[in-house]
Scaffold this motif. Structure first.
Motif, PDB file in Angstrom:
ATOM      1  N   SER A 134       0.854  -1.042  -0.048  1.00  0.00           N
ATOM      2  CA  SER A 134      -0.054  -0.010  -0.011  1.00  0.00           C
ATOM      3  C   SER A 134       0.766   1.270   0.116  1.00  0.00           C
ATOM      4  O   SER A 134       2.135   1.093   0.475  1.00  0.00           O
ATOM      5  N   VAL A 135       0.391   2.361  -0.432  1.00  0.00           N
ATOM      6  CA  VAL A 135       0.913   3.699  -0.274  1.00  0.00           C
ATOM      7  C   VAL A 135       0.038   4.968  -0.016  1.00  0.00           C
ATOM      8  O   VAL A 135      -1.154   4.724  -0.370  1.00  0.00           O
ATOM      9  N   ALA A 136       0.472   5.683   0.834  1.00  0.00           N
ATOM     10  CA  ALA A 136      -0.335   6.688   1.312  1.00  0.00           C
ATOM     11  C   ALA A 136      -0.096   7.932   0.174  1.00  0.00           C
ATOM     12  O   ALA A 136       1.073   8.413  -0.155  1.00  0.00           O
ATOM     13  N   VAL A 137      -1.240   8.557  -0.193  1.00  0.00           N
ATOM     14  CA  VAL A 137      -0.888   9.585  -1.065  1.00  0.00           C
ATOM     15  C   VAL A 137      -1.385  10.871  -0.193  1.00  0.00           C
ATOM     16  O   VAL A 137      -2.459  10.941   0.427  1.00  0.00           O
ATOM     17  N   GLY A 151      -7.787  -4.645 -10.164  1.00  0.00           N
ATOM     18  CA  GLY A 151      -8.576  -3.636  -9.773  1.00  0.00           C
ATOM     19  C   GLY A 151      -7.396  -3.045  -8.172  1.00  0.00           C
ATOM     20  O   GLY A 151      -6.752  -3.716  -7.752  1.00  0.00           O
ATOM     21  N   VAL A 152      -7.985  -1.766  -8.028  1.00  0.00           N
ATOM     22  CA  VAL A 152      -7.034  -1.229  -7.015  1.00  0.00           C
ATOM     23  C   VAL A 152      -8.006  -0.337  -6.222  1.00  0.00           C
ATOM     24  O   VAL A 152      -8.911   0.212  -6.732  1.00  0.00           O
ATOM     25  N   THR A 153      -8.165  -0.482  -4.883  1.00  0.00           N
ATOM     26  CA  THR A 153      -8.968   0.268  -3.774  1.00  0.00           C
ATOM     27  C   THR A 153      -8.281   1.466  -3.342  1.00  0.00           C
ATOM     28  O   THR A 153      -7.091   1.251  -2.793  1.00  0.00           O
ATOM     29  N   LEU A 154      -8.978   2.702  -3.337  1.00  0.00           N
ATOM     30  CA  LEU A 154      -8.476   3.886  -2.744  1.00  0.00           C
ATOM     31  C   LEU A 154      -9.425   4.076  -1.444  1.00  0.00           C
ATOM     32  O   LEU A 154     -10.584   4.035  -1.570  1.00  0.00           O
ATOM     33  N   HIS A 155      -8.675   3.957  -0.309  1.00  0.00           N
ATOM     34  CA  HIS A 155      -9.309   4.434   0.827  1.00  0.00           C
ATOM     35  C   HIS A 155      -9.174   5.792   1.342  1.00  0.00           C
ATOM     36  O   HIS A 155      -7.995   6.295   1.244  1.00  0.00           O
ATOM     37  N   THR A 182      -5.178   6.085   0.945  1.00  0.00           N
ATOM     38  CA  THR A 182      -4.049   5.122   0.807  1.00  0.00           C
ATOM     39  C   THR A 182      -4.658   4.037  -0.356  1.00  0.00           C
ATOM     40  O   THR A 182      -5.942   3.737  -0.525  1.00  0.00           O
ATOM     41  N   VAL A 183      -3.643   3.765  -1.260  1.00  0.00           N
ATOM     42  CA  VAL A 183      -3.913   2.985  -2.384  1.00  0.00           C
ATOM     43  C   VAL A 183      -3.610   1.589  -2.139  1.00  0.00           C
ATOM     44  O   VAL A 183      -2.344   1.243  -1.649  1.00  0.00           O
TER      45      VAL A 183
END
Length: 205
Positions: A134-137, A151-155, A182-183
């Motif tokens: 995961s990575v934080a934006v 697919g990718v989930t964006l929290h 968070t990706v």
């Protein structure tokens, strides 16, 4: 809208500046023509290139470039005479768009993901996020989240999104404007995250 899903059908395929191949442009932010030197230039561009043969890179004077190999073994670059190897899904390689760059493929064709940023107006980063990671934006600037292999989930860490989650289908890209998240790639999936932080003048804020 603080978040927009970009459909692959709307990506733009175009020839390289040097005529040696083609690039699929995912998104671009033009510089205001009122800025010094702004006419005909962009603040940032995110794209994917298919590289089938060795050859020179196009020149992008005044820009910083970040590149990551997302398919294929990788490539061996010579940047102003200095060798560098960019391998499959290794950390992004940063270099000047003013440099003279030649490319040789390690083992056949590749696909690479690119972020190009006007260095006088903005800064950029490019992260590859593997399955299970995961990575934080951060909240500031603009982020482009591209879904690879699934697919990718964006929290979303923002009260503007009622459900707190957004799913990005494979091949699609989410654009986030000044929104933290968070990706998290789905099992077997990967993501590429490009973040651009513009100066106040260039960003128009």
């Amino acid at each position: 809208m603080p978040i927009t899903l970009l459909d692959p059908a709307d990506y733009r395929r175009m020839p390289w500046k040097n005529g040696g191949g083609t690039t699929t442009e995912i998104a671009l932010a033009p510089l205001p023509a009122t800025l010094p030197g702004g006419a005909g230039r962009f603040l940032w561009r995110v794209s994917i290139a298919d590289v089938a043969q060795a050859g020179p890179f196009s020149a992008f004077s005044g820009y910083e470039r970040l590149i990551a190999v997302v398919e294929g073994a990788g490539m061996r670059l010579t940047v102003d005479g200095v060798p560098a190897t960019v391998r499959h899904r290794a950390p992004a390689f940063r270099f000047s768009g003013d440099a003279v760059v030649d490319c040789a493929l390690l083992d056949g064709p590749i696909r690479d993901f690119n972020l190009i940023v006007d260095r006088a107006q903005a800064e950029g980063r490019l992260d590859l996020v593997p399955a299970g990671g995961s990575v934080a934006v951060p909240e500031g600037g603009v982020a482009l989240v591209h879904a690879l292999d699934g697919g990718v989930t964006l929290h979303i860490a923002d009260g503007r999104m009622a459900d707190g989650e957004v799913r990005v289908p494979a091949g699609w890209t989410a654009r986030l404007d000044a929104m933290a998240c968070t990706v998290v790639p789905e099992p077997g999936a990967h993501a590429v995250v490009a973040v651009v932080t513009a100066s106040q003048e260039a960003g128009g804020r």
